[in-house]
Design a protein around this motif. Structure first.
Motif, PDB file in Angstrom:
ATOM      1  N   LEU A  65     -16.572  33.330 -14.860  1.00 16.76           N
ATOM      2  CA  LEU A  65     -18.049  32.800 -14.109  1.00 16.76           C
ATOM      3  C   LEU A  65     -19.490  33.682 -14.762  1.00 16.76           C
ATOM      4  N   ASP A  66     -20.611  33.113 -14.624  1.00 14.09           N
ATOM      5  CA  ASP A  66     -21.605  33.904 -15.219  1.00 14.09           C
ATOM      6  C   ASP A  66     -22.531  34.367 -14.170  1.00 14.09           C
ATOM      7  N   SER A  67     -22.973  35.365 -14.823  1.00 19.05           N
ATOM      8  CA  SER A  67     -23.775  36.794 -13.918  1.00 19.05           C
ATOM      9  C   SER A  67     -25.052  35.951 -12.531  1.00 19.05           C
ATOM     10  N   GLY A  68     -25.386  34.664 -12.622  1.00 16.45           N
ATOM     11  CA  GLY A  68     -25.794  34.013 -12.090  1.00 16.45           C
ATOM     12  C   GLY A  68     -25.523  33.118 -10.719  1.00 16.45           C
ATOM     13  N   THR A  69     -23.604  33.382 -10.847  1.00 15.09           N
ATOM     14  CA  THR A  69     -22.947  32.601 -10.084  1.00 15.09           C
ATOM     15  C   THR A  69     -22.086  33.742  -9.108  1.00 15.09           C
ATOM     16  N   LEU A  70     -21.811  34.701 -10.217  1.00 15.79           N
ATOM     17  CA  LEU A  70     -21.138  35.891  -9.576  1.00 15.79           C
ATOM     18  C   LEU A  70     -22.069  36.934  -8.282  1.00 15.79           C
ATOM     19  N   SER A  71     -23.254  37.307  -8.691  1.00 14.43           N
ATOM     20  CA  SER A  71     -23.858  38.305  -7.781  1.00 14.43           C
ATOM     21  C   SER A  71     -24.812  37.388  -6.872  1.00 14.43           C
ATOM     22  N   PRO A  72     -24.586  36.111  -6.604  1.00 15.13           N
ATOM     23  CA  PRO A  72     -24.935  35.776  -4.741  1.00 15.13           C
ATOM     24  C   PRO A  72     -23.239  36.053  -4.470  1.00 15.13           C
ATOM     25  N   LEU A  73     -22.677  35.301  -4.869  1.00 16.43           N
ATOM     26  CA  LEU A  73     -20.999  35.751  -4.146  1.00 16.43           C
ATOM     27  C   LEU A  73     -20.757  37.440  -4.117  1.00 16.43           C
ATOM     28  N   LEU A  74     -20.796  38.064  -4.916  1.00 20.50           N
ATOM     29  CA  LEU A  74     -21.043  39.531  -4.462  1.00 20.50           C
ATOM     30  C   LEU A  74     -21.767  39.923  -3.081  1.00 20.50           C
ATOM     31  N   LYS A  75     -22.520  39.852  -3.259  1.00 15.82           N
ATOM     32  CA  LYS A  75     -23.704  39.754  -2.447  1.00 15.82           C
ATOM     33  C   LYS A  75     -23.682  39.595  -1.202  1.00 15.82           C
ATOM     34  N   ARG A  76     -22.461  38.150  -1.172  1.00 15.13           N
ATOM     35  CA  ARG A  76     -21.921  37.858  -0.419  1.00 15.13           C
ATOM     36  C   ARG A  76     -20.168  38.926   0.775  1.00 15.13           C
ATOM     37  N   LEU A  77     -20.399  39.053  -0.420  1.00 13.71           N
ATOM     38  CA  LEU A  77     -18.800  39.456  -0.141  1.00 13.71           C
ATOM     39  C   LEU A  77     -19.848  41.684   0.551  1.00 13.71           C
ATOM     40  N   GLU A  78     -20.341  41.280  -0.360  1.00 16.66           N
ATOM     41  CA  GLU A  78     -20.295  43.176   0.150  1.00 16.66           C
ATOM     42  C   GLU A  78     -21.202  43.082   1.658  1.00 16.66           C
ATOM     43  N   ALA A  79     -22.185  41.781   1.580  1.00 17.95           N
ATOM     44  CA  ALA A  79     -22.350  41.834   2.903  1.00 17.95           C
ATOM     45  C   ALA A  79     -21.205  42.181   4.105  1.00 17.95           C
ATOM     46  N   ALA A  80     -20.040  41.127   4.329  1.00 19.96           N
ATOM     47  CA  ALA A  80     -18.973  41.362   4.383  1.00 19.96           C
ATOM     48  C   ALA A  80     -18.465  42.512   4.620  1.00 19.96           C
ATOM     49  N   GLY A  81     -18.520  43.787   3.525  1.00 25.57           N
ATOM     50  CA  GLY A  81     -17.963  44.353   3.710  1.00 25.57           C
ATOM     51  C   GLY A  81     -16.851  45.073   2.925  1.00 25.57           C
ATOM     52  N   LEU A  82     -16.443  43.907   2.167  1.00 24.26           N
ATOM     53  CA  LEU A  82     -15.477  43.614   1.469  1.00 24.26           C
ATOM     54  C   LEU A  82     -15.552  45.028   0.659  1.00 24.26           C
ATOM     55  N   VAL A  83     -16.721  44.763  -0.395  1.00 23.22           N
ATOM     56  CA  VAL A  83     -17.008  45.125  -1.870  1.00 23.22           C
ATOM     57  C   VAL A  83     -17.814  45.952  -1.619  1.00 23.22           C
ATOM     58  N   ARG A  84     -18.084  46.751  -2.774  1.00 16.84           N
ATOM     59  CA  ARG A  84     -19.288  47.919  -3.110  1.00 16.84           C
ATOM     60  C   ARG A  84     -19.981  47.453  -4.719  1.00 16.84           C
ATOM     61  N   ARG A  85     -21.262  47.333  -4.590  1.00 18.57           N
ATOM     62  CA  ARG A  85     -21.505  47.368  -6.024  1.00 18.57           C
ATOM     63  C   ARG A  85     -22.388  48.602  -6.400  1.00 18.57           C
ATOM     64  N   GLU A  86     -22.625  49.387  -7.396  1.00 17.66           N
ATOM     65  CA  GLU A  86     -22.726  50.425  -7.707  1.00 17.66           C
ATOM     66  C   GLU A  86     -23.299  51.010  -9.209  1.00 17.66           C
ATOM     67  N   ARG A  87     -24.500  50.929  -9.369  1.00 15.32           N
ATOM     68  CA  ARG A  87     -24.823  51.179 -11.064  1.00 15.32           C
ATOM     69  C   ARG A  87     -23.907  52.260 -11.494  1.00 15.32           C
ATOM     70  N   ASP A  88     -23.308  51.686 -12.745  1.00 18.11           N
ATOM     71  CA  ASP A  88     -22.678  52.543 -13.416  1.00 18.11           C
ATOM     72  C   ASP A  88     -23.380  53.849 -13.696  1.00 18.11           C
ATOM     73  N   ALA A  89     -22.668  55.468 -14.061  1.00 18.54           N
ATOM     74  CA  ALA A  89     -23.723  56.382 -13.591  1.00 18.54           C
ATOM     75  C   ALA A  89     -23.810  56.941 -15.809  1.00 18.54           C
ATOM     76  N   GLN A  90     -22.930  55.979 -16.031  1.00 16.75           N
ATOM     77  CA  GLN A  90     -22.636  56.711 -18.390  1.00 16.75           C
ATOM     78  C   GLN A  90     -23.490  55.607 -18.651  1.00 16.75           C
ATOM     79  N   ASP A  91     -23.476  54.039 -17.919  1.00 17.15           N
ATOM     80  CA  ASP A  91     -24.569  53.075 -18.231  1.00 17.15           C
ATOM     81  C   ASP A  91     -25.382  52.872 -16.883  1.00 17.15           C
TER      82      ASP A  91
END
Length: 162
Positions: A73-99
């Motif tokens: 999947l490309d990021s345009g498809t994956l980002s909204p999917l992850l946003k919904r999983l995050e809103a459901a409390g199943l995942v967290r997205r965080e900026r990488d401390a090194q990059d």
């Protein structure tokens, strides 16, 4: 002057919808999606979300880019999917401390706990197919070979056109 002679029957058969492997795969995919929609409703997941969760349950924390590669999947498809999983409390997205350009995704406790409830999904899917485990493995193996061949063919076509 154009000929009105019909093509030989064997060539004409190639253009029948029921002879197209792509249509058989498309129809099977739609049927799978229908079965998954019903089964995954209990988990509160869509089929693409379920696939993302499978990768995270298997691999653990990953950069979003790597997750996209696993899912094709490309990021345009994956980002909204992850946003919904995050809103459901199943995942967290965080900026990488090194990059700072990279975003990592990881399961929450609730996301990890959902794995236990998801264990029944493959059994229910297999039961829906009417195939036994060996038939499922053989089909998956053939589909993997087909995907590899088509990826190679697409790459060759792209190179010859570019």
């Amino acid at each position: 002057m154009t000929s009105t002679t019909p093509p030989p029957a064997e060539q004409e058969d190639w253009l029948r919808l029921d002879r197209q492997i792509c249509f058989s795969l498309h129809a099977a995919s739609r049927a799978f999606n229908g079965v998954y929609r019903v089964i995954l409703k209990d988990l509160g997941l869509t089929y693409p979300q379920y696939l993302a969760m499978l990768v995270l349950w298997e691999r653990g924390e990953l950069p979003v880019k790597k997750l996209g590669e696993h899912l094709r999947l490309d990021s345009g498809t994956l980002s909204p999917l992850l946003k919904r999983l995050e809103a459901a409390g199943l995942v967290r997205r965080e900026r990488d401390a090194q990059d700072e350009r990279s975003v990592r995704v990881r399961l929450t406790e609730e996301g990890t706990a959902l794995r236990e409830r998801a264990l029944q999904v493959p059994r229910r899917i297999m039961a829906s197919t009417g195939f036994d485990l060996d038939e499922i493995r053989e089909l998956r193996s053939r589909l993997d070979r087909l995907t590899t061949a088509l990826d190679g063919a697409a790459h060759e076509e792209s190179a010859s056109q570019g």
